[in-house]
Design a protein around this motif. Structure first.
Motif, PDB file in Angstrom:
ATOM      1  N   SER A  58       0.833  -1.213   0.000  1.00  0.00           N
ATOM      2  CA  SER A  58       0.000   0.000   0.000  1.00  0.00           C
ATOM      3  C   SER A  58       0.864   1.257   0.000  1.00  0.00           C
ATOM      4  CB  SER A  58      -0.925  -0.005   1.219  1.00  0.00           C
ATOM      5  OG  SER A  58      -1.779  -1.120   1.199  1.00  0.00           O
ATOM      6  N   LEU A  59       1.929   1.241   0.779  1.00  0.00           N
ATOM      7  CA  LEU A  59       2.812   2.405   0.848  1.00  0.00           C
ATOM      8  C   LEU A  59       3.582   2.583  -0.454  1.00  0.00           C
ATOM      9  CD1 LEU A  59       4.024   4.731   2.468  1.00  0.00           C
ATOM     10  CD2 LEU A  59       5.687   3.115   3.415  1.00  0.00           C
ATOM     11  N   LEU A  60       4.071   1.497  -1.037  1.00  0.00           N
ATOM     12  CA  LEU A  60       4.839   1.589  -2.286  1.00  0.00           C
ATOM     13  C   LEU A  60       3.974   2.112  -3.429  1.00  0.00           C
ATOM     14  CD1 LEU A  60       6.911  -1.723  -2.116  1.00  0.00           C
ATOM     15  CD2 LEU A  60       7.769   0.607  -1.831  1.00  0.00           C
ATOM     16  N   GLN A  61       2.727   1.669  -3.515  1.00  0.00           N
ATOM     17  CA  GLN A  61       1.845   2.177  -4.559  1.00  0.00           C
ATOM     18  C   GLN A  61       1.581   3.665  -4.365  1.00  0.00           C
ATOM     19  OE1 GLN A  61       1.256   0.597  -7.182  1.00  0.00           O
ATOM     20  NE2 GLN A  61       0.327  -1.425  -6.946  1.00  0.00           N
ATOM     21  N   THR A  62       1.449   4.103  -3.124  1.00  0.00           N
ATOM     22  CA  THR A  62       1.250   5.526  -2.843  1.00  0.00           C
ATOM     23  C   THR A  62       2.461   6.338  -3.289  1.00  0.00           C
ATOM     24  OG1 THR A  62      -0.219   5.079  -0.973  1.00  0.00           O
ATOM     25  CG2 THR A  62       0.854   7.226  -1.021  1.00  0.00           C
ATOM     26  N   LEU A  63       3.666   5.833  -3.021  1.00  0.00           N
ATOM     27  CA  LEU A  63       4.881   6.544  -3.421  1.00  0.00           C
ATOM     28  C   LEU A  63       5.005   6.587  -4.944  1.00  0.00           C
ATOM     29  CD1 LEU A  63       7.481   5.181  -0.824  1.00  0.00           C
ATOM     30  CD2 LEU A  63       6.244   7.345  -0.780  1.00  0.00           C
ATOM     31  N   LEU A  64       4.678   5.478  -5.599  1.00  0.00           N
ATOM     32  CA  LEU A  64       4.758   5.440  -7.063  1.00  0.00           C
ATOM     33  C   LEU A  64       3.846   6.479  -7.692  1.00  0.00           C
ATOM     34  CD1 LEU A  64       5.494   4.159  -9.818  1.00  0.00           C
ATOM     35  CD2 LEU A  64       3.639   2.516  -9.426  1.00  0.00           C
ATOM     36  N   TYR A  65       2.641   6.621  -7.165  1.00  0.00           N
ATOM     37  CA  TYR A  65       1.677   7.550  -7.752  1.00  0.00           C
ATOM     38  C   TYR A  65       1.696   8.927  -7.086  1.00  0.00           C
ATOM     39  CZ  TYR A  65       0.216   3.584 -10.445  1.00  0.00           C
ATOM     40  OH  TYR A  65       0.215   2.521 -11.317  1.00  0.00           O
ATOM     41  N   THR A  66       2.795   9.218  -6.390  1.00  0.00           N
ATOM     42  CA  THR A  66       3.114  10.582  -5.967  1.00  0.00           C
ATOM     43  C   THR A  66       4.068  11.124  -7.018  1.00  0.00           C
ATOM     44  OG1 THR A  66       2.982   9.934  -3.627  1.00  0.00           O
ATOM     45  CG2 THR A  66       4.045  12.040  -4.140  1.00  0.00           C
ATOM     46  N   PRO A  67       3.610  11.933  -7.972  1.00  0.00           N
ATOM     47  CA  PRO A  67       4.453  12.323  -9.112  1.00  0.00           C
ATOM     48  C   PRO A  67       5.792  12.927  -8.697  1.00  0.00           C
ATOM     49  CG  PRO A  67       2.189  13.016  -9.470  1.00  0.00           C
ATOM     50  CD  PRO A  67       2.261  12.532  -8.049  1.00  0.00           C
ATOM     51  N   GLU A  68       5.770  13.770  -7.677  1.00  0.00           N
ATOM     52  CA  GLU A  68       7.005  14.450  -7.267  1.00  0.00           C
ATOM     53  C   GLU A  68       8.026  13.469  -6.697  1.00  0.00           C
ATOM     54  OE1 GLU A  68       3.826  17.101  -7.938  1.00  0.00           O
ATOM     55  OE2 GLU A  68       3.897  15.432  -6.499  1.00  0.00           O
ATOM     56  N   PHE A  69       7.572  12.453  -5.976  1.00  0.00           N
ATOM     57  CA  PHE A  69       8.489  11.439  -5.444  1.00  0.00           C
ATOM     58  C   PHE A  69       9.057  10.595  -6.577  1.00  0.00           C
ATOM     59  CE2 PHE A  69       9.650   7.278  -3.901  1.00  0.00           C
ATOM     60  CZ  PHE A  69      10.310   7.532  -2.706  1.00  0.00           C
ATOM     61  N   HIS A 136       3.408  -5.594   9.961  1.00  0.00           N
ATOM     62  CA  HIS A 136       3.817  -4.472  10.799  1.00  0.00           C
ATOM     63  C   HIS A 136       2.886  -3.289  10.552  1.00  0.00           C
ATOM     64  CE1 HIS A 136       7.523  -6.514  12.043  1.00  0.00           C
ATOM     65  NE2 HIS A 136       7.622  -6.921  10.788  1.00  0.00           N
ATOM     66  N   ASP A 137       3.101  -2.236  11.283  1.00  0.00           N
ATOM     67  CA  ASP A 137       2.256  -1.051  11.179  1.00  0.00           C
ATOM     68  C   ASP A 137       2.742  -0.187  10.022  1.00  0.00           C
ATOM     69  OD1 ASP A 137       0.233   0.711  13.038  1.00  0.00           O
ATOM     70  OD2 ASP A 137       1.682   1.952  11.976  1.00  0.00           O
ATOM     71  N   VAL A 138       1.844   0.199   9.127  1.00  0.00           N
ATOM     72  CA  VAL A 138       2.235   0.951   7.942  1.00  0.00           C
ATOM     73  C   VAL A 138       2.730   2.349   8.305  1.00  0.00           C
ATOM     74  CG1 VAL A 138      -0.058   1.900   7.461  1.00  0.00           C
ATOM     75  CG2 VAL A 138       1.537   1.496   5.578  1.00  0.00           C
ATOM     76  N   GLN A 139       2.231   2.934   9.402  1.00  0.00           N
ATOM     77  CA  GLN A 139       2.721   4.248   9.828  1.00  0.00           C
ATOM     78  C   GLN A 139       4.186   4.161  10.251  1.00  0.00           C
ATOM     79  OE1 GLN A 139      -0.013   5.201  12.954  1.00  0.00           O
ATOM     80  NE2 GLN A 139      -1.733   5.576  11.580  1.00  0.00           N
ATOM     81  N   GLU A 140       4.506   3.120  11.012  1.00  0.00           N
ATOM     82  CA  GLU A 140       5.896   2.918  11.437  1.00  0.00           C
ATOM     83  C   GLU A 140       6.785   2.622  10.241  1.00  0.00           C
ATOM     84  OE1 GLU A 140       8.448   0.048  14.506  1.00  0.00           O
ATOM     85  OE2 GLU A 140       6.347  -0.375  14.069  1.00  0.00           O
ATOM     86  N   LEU A 141       6.276   1.796   9.311  1.00  0.00           N
ATOM     87  CA  LEU A 141       7.050   1.473   8.119  1.00  0.00           C
ATOM     88  C   LEU A 141       7.370   2.730   7.318  1.00  0.00           C
ATOM     89  CD1 LEU A 141       8.153  -0.602   5.986  1.00  0.00           C
ATOM     90  CD2 LEU A 141       5.905  -0.420   4.923  1.00  0.00           C
ATOM     91  N   SER A 142       6.409   3.643   7.210  1.00  0.00           N
ATOM     92  CA  SER A 142       6.619   4.868   6.450  1.00  0.00           C
ATOM     93  C   SER A 142       7.828   5.639   6.980  1.00  0.00           C
ATOM     94  CB  SER A 142       5.360   5.742   6.522  1.00  0.00           C
ATOM     95  OG  SER A 142       5.572   6.992   5.922  1.00  0.00           O
ATOM     96  N   ARG A 143       7.909   5.773   8.287  1.00  0.00           N
ATOM     97  CA  ARG A 143       9.035   6.515   8.877  1.00  0.00           C
ATOM     98  C   ARG A 143      10.351   5.777   8.709  1.00  0.00           C
ATOM     99  NH1 ARG A 143       5.500   7.763  14.340  1.00  0.00           N
ATOM    100  NH2 ARG A 143       3.893   9.019  13.296  1.00  0.00           N
ATOM    101  N   ILE A 144      10.330   4.446   8.883  1.00  0.00           N
ATOM    102  CA  ILE A 144      11.547   3.648   8.736  1.00  0.00           C
ATOM    103  C   ILE A 144      12.032   3.668   7.293  1.00  0.00           C
ATOM    104  CG2 ILE A 144      12.481   1.308   8.879  1.00  0.00           C
ATOM    105  CD1 ILE A 144      10.625   0.813  11.255  1.00  0.00           C
ATOM    106  N   LEU A 145      11.089   3.524   6.345  1.00  0.00           N
ATOM    107  CA  LEU A 145      11.468   3.520   4.930  1.00  0.00           C
ATOM    108  C   LEU A 145      12.030   4.865   4.506  1.00  0.00           C
ATOM    109  CD1 LEU A 145      11.565   2.104   2.203  1.00  0.00           C
ATOM    110  CD2 LEU A 145       9.191   2.806   1.822  1.00  0.00           C
TER     111      LEU A 145
END
Length: 503
Positions: A58-69, A136-145
């Motif tokens: 879910s997080l990776l798809q969000t990053l992919l479809y964030t054009p600026e990222f 794991h928790d996606v919020q925690e993963l976001s910060r770690i990633l």
């Protein structure tokens, strides 16, 4: 630049995927495998679930479809990142994580596959075999990633990628009621973590956090440095700096100290498509438009505080997909999709057999089986086969087909038993799903299409399907509800020549 991310090994097998289907061999022996399924009609690719990696997907798809990222990642010169072929060479400097992200994003954008694997990427994280099977928790993963990406890009032109896009500042202030002195402490953030208990929506929570003040009086007075004594004071916080991409984490998990257990907040918590952040700023910027944001991704948690499943609703800002009304998916399926649906959903036995055969010893835990059903079909057992009763009761009832281990809560297919060969012996009711039952009541007319850049899709591991904006309201509350919100500055315009029009 994108083409350089695909390569061939010395024997000519395509190496754009680590799967056996592409490598063509395992332990030196040829494999008999079917080719990967092509993309679905929406032209979007999903991500395979390695066991319990739906939160990562879910997080990776969000990053992919964030054009600026996505664009910032691909703009980092190859010379600065190094080459994956050199990673084992002494003294070589290879930025493995951003390179693997580039490869993954390229496959998601260009490979004609229904879904791609993240195994190479997770290997670059240093994950062992158990990590993929622990949710794991996606919020925690976001910060770690984000931290891992920043560390990996240190010393390159992309070293500020995360800071430039996601970094903001909170100004915590205490004002003395006698001398008026204001003392402050700045706090950096990559996401705003907000309590939702007791609030009905995002704006009311933001108001409580960044508009209201707390009185410090009585036994809780403030020691003023200028007055040299305890005084009454006002304590509050304001937002000093906002990032281009604003991430909001909804704290749905709480702890009941009376019952001594965690629980999930399932009450209604609304969030707007457009969010004006000016009321919560310390000082409104010169460019007022910088404080207005548009929602473009919602990461959703389905389940309880003890486990569940993640998927994401994401807006296709650059029109990379082919959107059609969810109504047409049910009423006018393509011949290929219709055959796949019949193969998967004709009977619960066939679906369970297909999942169990993909696991070692043809066994899986009950929790993971439920998540695998969602990953395979995009729907829960209850929505598809609810008429057969609860999943575990169905398994126990058919003990001539399945073995249910009570102590370990695992489900196993009996050895030597092939459901597909014996299914004709079982009098099972089958029926085509009712179109009116499965359709969202907000579906637009068949000739009505969202404006370019406003098409929404549900990214549910391997499956991607179009949804309507109205579907977002279903994630305000319940056991399946919004967990993370991603907003993007409204004035971040996309070049018209960069939009791919598939309508």
């Amino acid at each position: 630049m994108l083409c350089s991310l695909f390569g061939d090994d010395e024997e000519g097998y395509v190496t754009c995927s680590e799967s056996d289907a592409f490598l063509g061999k395992r332990n030196g022996n040829p494999l008999s495998v079917s080719p990967p399924r092509p993309r679905l009609d929406c032209n979007m690719a999903g991500i395979e679930n390695q066991g319990a990696t739906c939160y990562l997907n879910s997080l990776l798809q969000t990053l992919l479809y964030t054009p600026e990222f996505r664009e910032a990642l691909f703009q980092i010169p190859k010379e600065e990142l190094g080459s994956l072929e050199d990673r084992d060479k002494p003294g070589s400097k290879v930025r493995v994580i951003p390179l693997q992200l580039q490869r993954l994003f390229t496959r998601l954008l260009l490979a004609d596959k229904q879904s791609v694997s993240t195994r190479e990427l997770t290997d670059s994280f240093g994950w062992n075999g158990n990590e993929q099977h622990q949710q794991h928790d996606v919020q925690e993963l976001s910060r770690i990633l984000f931290s891992a990406i920043s560390d990996s890009l240190a010393g390159t032109s992309g070293q500020n990628l995360i800071t430039n896009l996601y970094h903001g500042i909170i100004d915590n202030q205490i004002t003395c009621s006698e001398c008026g002195t204001c003392s402050g402490r700045e706090e950096d953030f990559l996401d705003l973590a907000l309590t939702i208990s007791g609030y009905d929506g995002l704006e009311s929570t933001l108001s409580r956090y960044y508009q209201e003040t707390e009185s410090l009086d009585g036994g809780n007075q403030y020691q003023c440095g200028k007055c040299q004594k305890l005084v009454d004071a006002k304590k509050g916080a304001r937002l000093k700096k906002l990032p281009p991409i604003l991430t909001v984490s909804l704290l749905r998990f709480s702890y009941d100290f009376y019952k001594m257990e965690r629980y999930k907040e399932v009450g209604e918590f609304a969030f707007p498509l457009e969010l004006d952040m000016a009321p919560y700023m310390d000082k409104v910027g010169i460019n007022r438009d910088d404080e207005v944001y548009e929602l473009f991704s919602v990461v959703i948690h389905q389940g309880s505080a003890h486990g569940g499943h993640y998927h994401a609703y994401i807006r296709d800002i650059d029109n990379l997909g082919t959107w059609c009304s969810p109504e047409k998916i049910h009423l006018e399926p393509s011949k290929e999709n219709q055959q796949a649906a019949v193969q998967k959903l004709d009977t619960p036995f066939e679906l369970l057999e297909a999942i169990l055969l993909d696991h070692e010893n043809k066994a899986i835990s009950a929790d993971k089986l439920s998540m695998a059903i969602i990953s395979q079909t995009g729907k829960s057992w209850k929505k598809i086969f609810g008429k057969y009763g609860q999943l575990t009761k169905f398994i126990k009832k058919h003990d001539d087909v399945f073995i249910f281990n009570e102590s370990k809560s695992t489900i196993q297919l009996k050895k030597g038993y092939s459901i597909s060969n014996k299914i004709s012996d079982r009098p099972i009711e089958t029926s085509q799903p009712s179109a009116s039952k499965d359709l969202p009541n907000d579906s637009p007319p068949t000739n009505g299409l969202p404006k370019p850049g406003n098409c929404w899709y549900d990214y549910n591991d391997s499956r991607v399907s179009p949804i309507t904006v109205k579907s977002l309201e279903s994630q305000f509350k319940g056991k399946e509800s919004a967990y993370m919100l991603f907003y993007r500055r409204k004035n971040l315009k996309r070049p018209e020549e960069g939009l791919l029009m598939f309508f």
